[in-house]
Design a protein around this motif. Structure first.
Motif, mmCIF file in Angstrom:
data_model
loop_
_atom_site.group_PDB
_atom_site.id
_atom_site.type_symbol
_atom_site.label_atom_id
_atom_site.label_comp_id
_atom_site.label_asym_id
_atom_site.label_seq_id
_atom_site.Cartn_x
_atom_site.Cartn_y
_atom_site.Cartn_z
ATOM 1 N N ASP A 48 0.832 -1.205 0.000
ATOM 2 C CA ASP A 48 0.000 0.000 0.000
ATOM 3 C C ASP A 48 0.867 1.255 0.000
ATOM 4 O O ASP A 48 0.560 2.229 -0.690
ATOM 5 C CB ASP A 48 -0.938 0.011 1.206
ATOM 6 C CG ASP A 48 -1.978 -1.098 1.136
ATOM 7 O OD1 ASP A 48 -2.375 -1.464 0.008
ATOM 8 O OD2 ASP A 48 -2.373 -1.603 2.206
ATOM 9 N N LEU A 52 0.888 4.080 -2.830
ATOM 10 C CA LEU A 52 0.708 5.497 -2.507
ATOM 11 C C LEU A 52 1.866 6.321 -3.068
ATOM 12 O O LEU A 52 1.658 7.393 -3.639
ATOM 13 C CB LEU A 52 0.607 5.709 -0.990
ATOM 14 C CG LEU A 52 0.388 7.163 -0.602
ATOM 15 C CD1 LEU A 52 -1.084 7.518 -0.695
ATOM 16 C CD2 LEU A 52 0.897 7.433 0.799
ATOM 17 N N LYS A 87 -3.277 12.273 -0.891
ATOM 18 C CA LYS A 87 -3.324 10.891 -1.380
ATOM 19 C C LYS A 87 -3.560 9.911 -0.228
ATOM 20 O O LYS A 87 -4.311 8.946 -0.365
ATOM 21 C CB LYS A 87 -2.031 10.526 -2.126
ATOM 22 C CG LYS A 87 -1.810 11.313 -3.397
ATOM 23 C CD LYS A 87 -2.832 10.973 -4.441
ATOM 24 C CE LYS A 87 -2.545 11.697 -5.744
ATOM 25 N NZ LYS A 87 -3.593 11.471 -6.730
ATOM 26 N N TRP A 91 -6.678 7.388 0.308
ATOM 27 C CA TRP A 91 -6.475 5.959 0.542
ATOM 28 C C TRP A 91 -7.224 5.525 1.795
ATOM 29 O O TRP A 91 -7.914 4.492 1.792
ATOM 30 C CB TRP A 91 -4.979 5.665 0.685
ATOM 31 C CG TRP A 91 -4.708 4.203 0.880
ATOM 32 C CD1 TRP A 91 -4.544 3.264 -0.096
ATOM 33 C CD2 TRP A 91 -4.616 3.514 2.123
ATOM 34 N NE1 TRP A 91 -4.338 2.032 0.464
ATOM 35 C CE2 TRP A 91 -4.372 2.153 1.827
ATOM 36 C CE3 TRP A 91 -4.696 3.901 3.453
ATOM 37 C CZ2 TRP A 91 -4.221 1.190 2.813
ATOM 38 C CZ3 TRP A 91 -4.545 2.940 4.444
ATOM 39 C CH2 TRP A 91 -4.309 1.595 4.117
ATOM 40 N N GLN A 95 -10.317 2.880 2.160
ATOM 41 C CA GLN A 95 -10.221 1.722 3.048
ATOM 42 C C GLN A 95 -11.417 1.644 3.989
ATOM 43 O O GLN A 95 -11.816 0.571 4.401
ATOM 44 C CB GLN A 95 -8.924 1.760 3.862
ATOM 45 C CG GLN A 95 -7.678 1.587 3.027
ATOM 46 C CD GLN A 95 -7.714 0.311 2.221
ATOM 47 O OE1 GLN A 95 -8.182 0.281 1.096
ATOM 48 N NE2 GLN A 95 -7.231 -0.759 2.788
#
Length: 197
Positions: A48, A52, A87, A91, A95
């Motif tokens: 992840d 990112l 960002k 994210w 999630q």
């Protein structure tokens, strides 16, 4: 450690040329580990954090053509930190199965007006300083012999006495301190090479 000056404007200008592979390599070498490390510290798993980081680099690549860098308005890394926070926020929202930010200009203005949560900017700056020194060490290490590097590292970083290092490496004490001086000068030059004068 002394305050690190802003990113060298010429590097940012060179990024506008998508064909300038060396500028992009230098940029990625400096900033990708910073973004990745920050994402990991915010709790993202390896994959992840890497995703990112790629998203942030894509955002920079998309914006660099219209980026009008003015150091009086703030350091480039502050703008980059805003992109990273944006960002990361997107994210985290994804999630949590929440709707992501719209990305419209009003949202961007609101984000830029919001200060980073307490302590995050300090972490970002500290990570930048660590990454910059690590990058400079990586570059300098490739340019010298192992003996020269050990003489530098053991005196400057580990604080070992020059006399002992000289005996261990088969050098004179003067050669040990000459190696330390040369590499310190090279590190300073490398750090200066990626920042504004």
């Amino acid at each position: 450690m002394a305050e690190i000056p802003p990113t060298r404007a010429s590097l940012l200008l060179r990024l506008r040329d998508a064909q300038d592979g060396e500028a992009w390599r230098e940029f990625v070498d400096l900033y990708a580990p910073l973004v990745y490390g920050y994402a990991r510290k915010q709790g993202l798993q390896d994959a992840d954090a890497a995703d990112l980081c790629q998203d942030v680099l894509r955002a920079v690549a998309g914006a660099v053509g219209r980026l009008e860098y003015d150091p009086r308005r703030g350091a480039f890394r502050n703008w980059l930190f805003t992109v990273v926070r944006h960002k990361l926020s997107n994210w985290q929202a994804a999630q949590a199965n929440r709707a992501q930010a719209s990305g419209d200009s009003a949202t961007h203005q609101l984000l830029e007006q919001c200060p980073a949560p307490e302590g995050m900017e300090g972490e970002w700056e500290a990570e930048w300083e660590r990454r910059l020194v690590a990058w400079a060490c990586e570059q300098a290490r490739r340019q010298v012999s192992d003996t020269t590097w050990q003489a530098f590292w053991r005196t400057a970083v580990e604080g070992q006495p020059g006399k002992q290092i000289a005996a261990d490496l088969g050098l004179t004490v003067a050669a040990v301190y000459h190696a330390r001086s040369r590499i310190l000068a090279r590190l300073k030059e490398l750090v200066g090479s990626v920042q504004e004068p």
